[in-house]
Design a protein around this motif. Structure first.
Motif, short mmCIF file in Angstrom:
data_model
loop_
_atom_site.label_atom_id
_atom_site.label_comp_id
_atom_site.label_asym_id
_atom_site.label_seq_id
_atom_site.Cartn_x
_atom_site.Cartn_y
_atom_site.Cartn_z
N GLY A 101 11.74 119.19 78.42
CA GLY A 101 10.79 119.00 77.33
C GLY A 101 10.53 117.53 77.03
O GLY A 101 9.40 117.13 76.75
N MET A 102 11.59 116.71 77.09
CA MET A 102 11.43 115.27 76.89
C MET A 102 10.53 114.66 77.96
O MET A 102 9.62 113.87 77.67
N LEU A 103 10.81 115.02 79.21
CA LEU A 103 10.05 114.44 80.33
C LEU A 103 8.57 114.82 80.24
O LEU A 103 7.69 113.96 80.43
N LEU A 104 8.28 116.08 79.96
CA LEU A 104 6.88 116.50 79.83
C LEU A 104 6.24 115.89 78.60
O LEU A 104 5.05 115.57 78.61
N GLY A 105 7.03 115.71 77.54
CA GLY A 105 6.51 115.07 76.33
C GLY A 105 6.11 113.63 76.59
O GLY A 105 5.10 113.15 76.05
N TRP A 106 6.90 112.92 77.40
CA TRP A 106 6.54 111.55 77.73
C TRP A 106 5.23 111.49 78.52
O TRP A 106 4.40 110.61 78.28
N LEU A 107 5.05 112.42 79.45
CA LEU A 107 3.80 112.44 80.20
C LEU A 107 2.61 112.64 79.26
O LEU A 107 1.56 112.00 79.42
N ASP A 108 2.77 113.52 78.28
CA ASP A 108 1.71 113.70 77.28
C ASP A 108 1.49 112.42 76.49
O ASP A 108 0.35 112.01 76.24
N LEU A 109 2.59 111.78 76.10
CA LEU A 109 2.51 110.55 75.32
C LEU A 109 1.79 109.45 76.10
O LEU A 109 1.03 108.66 75.54
N TRP A 110 2.02 109.42 77.41
CA TRP A 110 1.40 108.41 78.26
C TRP A 110 -0.01 108.78 78.70
O TRP A 110 -0.67 108.00 79.39
N GLY A 111 -0.45 109.98 78.35
CA GLY A 111 -1.79 110.43 78.75
C GLY A 111 -1.90 110.70 80.23
O GLY A 111 -2.97 110.53 80.82
N LEU A 112 -0.79 111.15 80.84
CA LEU A 112 -0.76 111.40 82.28
C LEU A 112 -0.64 112.89 82.56
O LEU A 112 -0.01 113.63 81.79
#
Length: 250
Positions: A101-112
């Motif tokens: 969940g953290m890893l996917l959340g970072w991708l969302d945060l980065w707009g990737l």
């Protein structure tokens, strides 16, 4: 189902305590820093990693890698009544689901995107190694402390993507089917062997992020993965030994 010896139980109790401490610290740190993963030391917004960066590649690949670990853990939970194996499976499923969940959340945060079309698994390790950044990946030398990285393979070299095994350590579809069909001690042994292989692949990937990623919070999460999974591999070796078995690889 065979009983675990008293000596093995004593060892595993100690390891459970160590693993639990690492996992709790990792989850606490990760939960507290997800929102800051796109900031530079808390001083202001930092540029988001590029889509082909090690940070983005690790987040995508480890999310996929973790998903299979969660799947295998749920399978064995329903295939055995052994308390220790079920506890281990629960801890792995819970920890890796949270980290995913953290890893996917970072991708969302980065707009990737969570899936990069045309990008081969582990390509971020090969690309980062070939950028000429001055790091000697084989010897562990270069900027920073790379003492634990000696001999690490940063690429996908030697792993053939086949039968659902996309990255090193991942089980094939055939192996997953075998795990679903197994029961009792047979399921316990197969799960412990498959998860040991899975952790070895995961540790190699996480060490790659520690070396190559640039976002501090992601590097910290990766370092925590290395510590936790290495501890769990020690525990799994003991559980296998108590069942008259051993890991499939050295």
């Amino acid at each position: 189902m065979s009983a675990v010896t008293s000596a093995a139980r004593s060892v595993t109790r100690t390891q459970w305590a160590a693993i639990t401490a690492v996992v709790l610290a990792l989850l606490f740190a990760g939960t507290a820093t997800v929102a800051s993963a796109g900031r530079d030391g808390g001083t202001g917004p930092a540029p988001a990693p590029a889509a082909d960066s090690a940070d983005a590649g690790f987040a995508r690949d480890m999310a996929v890698h973790h998903q299979q670990a969660v799947e295998m853990s749920f399978i064995v939970r329903d295939s055995t009544d052994d308390e220790e194996v079920r506890r281990l499976a629960y801890d792995i499923a819970n920890t890796q689901a949270n980290q995913r969940g953290m890893l996917l959340g970072w991708l969302d945060l980065w707009g990737l995107p969570k899936v990069e079309s045309g990008q081969e698994p582990m390509a971020w390790m090969e690309t980062s190694q070939d950028t000429g950044d001055g790091m000697d990946m084989g010897s562990g030398s270069g900027s920073g402390d790379h003492s634990g990285m000696s001999g690490m393979d940063h690429g996908n070299t030697g792993h053939e993507v086949h039968d659902g095994s996309l990255m090193p350590g991942m089980a094939t579809k055939t192996e997953l089917d075998q795990l679903r069909e197994a029961r009792g001690e047979q399921a316990e042994i197969l799960y412990l062997q498959l998860m040991t292989d899975h952790h070895k692949g995961g540790v190699s990937m996480a060490e790659g992020c520690v070396e190559l990623c640039e976002v501090g919070t992601e590097k910290d999460l990766a370092a925590g993965m290395v510590a936790a999974q290495q501890s769990e591999m020690g525990l799994m070796a003991d559980l296998l030994k108590a069942r008259g078995a051993k890991p499939r690889t050295g």
